[in-house]
Design an enzyme around this catalytic site. Structure first.
Site, PDB file in Angstrom:
ATOM      1  N   LYS A 201     -25.285   1.562  27.327  1.00  0.00           N
ATOM      2  CA  LYS A 201     -24.262   2.319  27.818  1.00  0.00           C
ATOM      3  C   LYS A 201     -25.118   3.712  28.026  1.00  0.00           C
ATOM      4  O   LYS A 201     -25.694   4.281  26.987  1.00  0.00           O
ATOM      5  CB  LYS A 201     -22.925   2.625  27.108  1.00  0.00           C
ATOM      6  CG  LYS A 201     -22.155   3.470  27.672  1.00  0.00           C
ATOM      7  CD  LYS A 201     -20.956   3.769  26.725  1.00  0.00           C
ATOM      8  CE  LYS A 201     -19.946   4.685  27.486  1.00  0.00           C
ATOM      9  NZ  LYS A 201     -18.797   4.876  26.617  1.00  0.00           N
ATOM     10  N   LYS A 256     -23.447  -0.262  31.442  1.00  0.00           N
ATOM     11  CA  LYS A 256     -22.829   0.764  32.110  1.00  0.00           C
ATOM     12  C   LYS A 256     -23.429   2.065  32.195  1.00  0.00           C
ATOM     13  O   LYS A 256     -24.087   2.245  31.585  1.00  0.00           O
ATOM     14  CB  LYS A 256     -21.309   0.975  31.068  1.00  0.00           C
ATOM     15  CG  LYS A 256     -20.659   1.980  31.627  1.00  0.00           C
ATOM     16  CD  LYS A 256     -19.258   2.078  30.522  1.00  0.00           C
ATOM     17  CE  LYS A 256     -18.395   3.082  30.861  1.00  0.00           C
ATOM     18  NZ  LYS A 256     -17.359   3.518  30.115  1.00  0.00           N
TER      19      LYS A 256
END
Length: 338
Positions: A201, A256
């Protein structure tokens, strides 16, 4: 690389001539089964409240969430991911509402699972929706502390699993949290609950509309999350994050944002072969939708093309705010026919 032939005997356009031959040689395939729908739930009495920075996306009351969740299931979407819009009066410095078994997330999960038990439900584990400062963890002397935060995340994961959540998704990026969450779930009798790690992320500028949607942007103020989310310049570090999380018991891993990090998805899939998900985040969605509203892009084509790019890169599933819309469209006119 082997040689397949040379022009004029070899003409690659032959296989592109007709829709049926394009379908036969298509390398990447998109279906409703590839999609996860992120949804926002709020306490407000309105069934739906549009999110200005995410055209076409709304916050839902619990009752309305149940209705649209059933619709998603009927369209073939395997799972939803629930994100809460917490009443500011319930936000605190340490995010205690996150471990309340009667919080908004838990009530929403129970309602959805009662109405549609076969639909998968994914819940984030992180404190940012519940804290007054908007950080994903506990803040001590201006710094987000790791181990104290993980102790709270363990409790958050258990209350969500108690409510019926099928997949716990730690998105906080604290070190060691996957193993601790896995152990906490197992101790609580939730051995069947899966763990989806936000393993790679990144500290991205593409999250802005999401923070508007859950009401954490104003809380974050001048702070940022670069002391725990990954540097967008790093790829090898993502491999280390994934390796650690799989060793700690992650069942699935996620990258992400998505489109700016297709190389990360491809390398993770190639190196680990584990179930690898991609999150087409709010900024990715919003920029395409806004461009389409201005007449600069064909929305129907560009959203499907973007999702196919994730499949081509190796993603097994994609979280996208367009999941319901795309799934219903594919049921009417499958991409495979084109």
């Amino acid at each position: 690389m082997s040689t397949f032939g040379a022009f004029p005997r070899t003409r690659l356009r032959r296989n592109r001539r007709d829709a049926w031959s394009r379908r036969l040689v298509r390398e990447s395939h998109l279906s409703a089964s590839d999609l996860i729908w992120p949804v926002f739930v709020h306490e407000a009495p309105e069934a739906e409240t549009p999110i200005v920075s995410m055209p076409g996306v709304a916050r839902h009351s619990i009752d309305h969430l149940v209705s649209v969740s059933r619709r998603a299931y009927d369209a073939g979407v395997p799972a939803i991911a629930v994100f809460p819009v917490i009443d500011p009066a319930k936000k605190t410095l340490d995010g205690e509402e996150a471990i309340n078994p009667e919080n908004l997330v838990c009530r929403a999960v129970r309602a959805v699972k009662e109405a549609c038990p076969e639909l998968g439900v994914i819940c984030d584990v992180a404190l940012d929706p519940f804290t007054t400062h908007g950080q994903d963890g506990l803040v001590r002397d201006g710094y987000v502390v790791n181990d104290e935060t993980v102790a709270v995340l363990e409790q958050q994961a258990v209350v969500q699993a108690d409510a019926g959540c099928d997949v716990i998704a730690p998105s906080d990026m604290m070190d060691g949290r996957i193993g601790r969450v896995r152990d906490a779930l197992d101790r609580a009798g939730h051995q069947k609950v899966r763990v989806l790690s936000y393993a790679a992320k990144y500290a991205s500028a593409f999250y802005g509309p999401f923070r508007d949607a859950v009401g954490s942007k104003g809380n974050l103020g001048k702070g940022d999350k670069r002391t725990y989310q990954m540097d967008p310049a790093n790829l090898d570090e993502a491999m280390r994050e994934v390796a650690l999380d799989l060793e700690e018991g992650a069942d699935m891993v996620m990258v992400k944002p998505g489109m700016p990090y297709l190389d990360v998805i491809r390398r993770i899939k190639d190196e680990f072969g584990a179930p690898t998900f991609a999150y087409q985040v709010s900024g990715e969605y919003a920029m395409m939708r806004a461009a389409a509203q201005n007449g600069w892009l064909d929305w129907d084509r560009v959203i499907v093309e973007s999702l196919v790019s994730f499949k081509r890169a190796g993603a097994d599933a994609i979280l996208t705010y367009a999941a319901l819309e795309v799934a219903e469209r594919l049921a009417r006119d499958p991409y495979e026919r084109s």
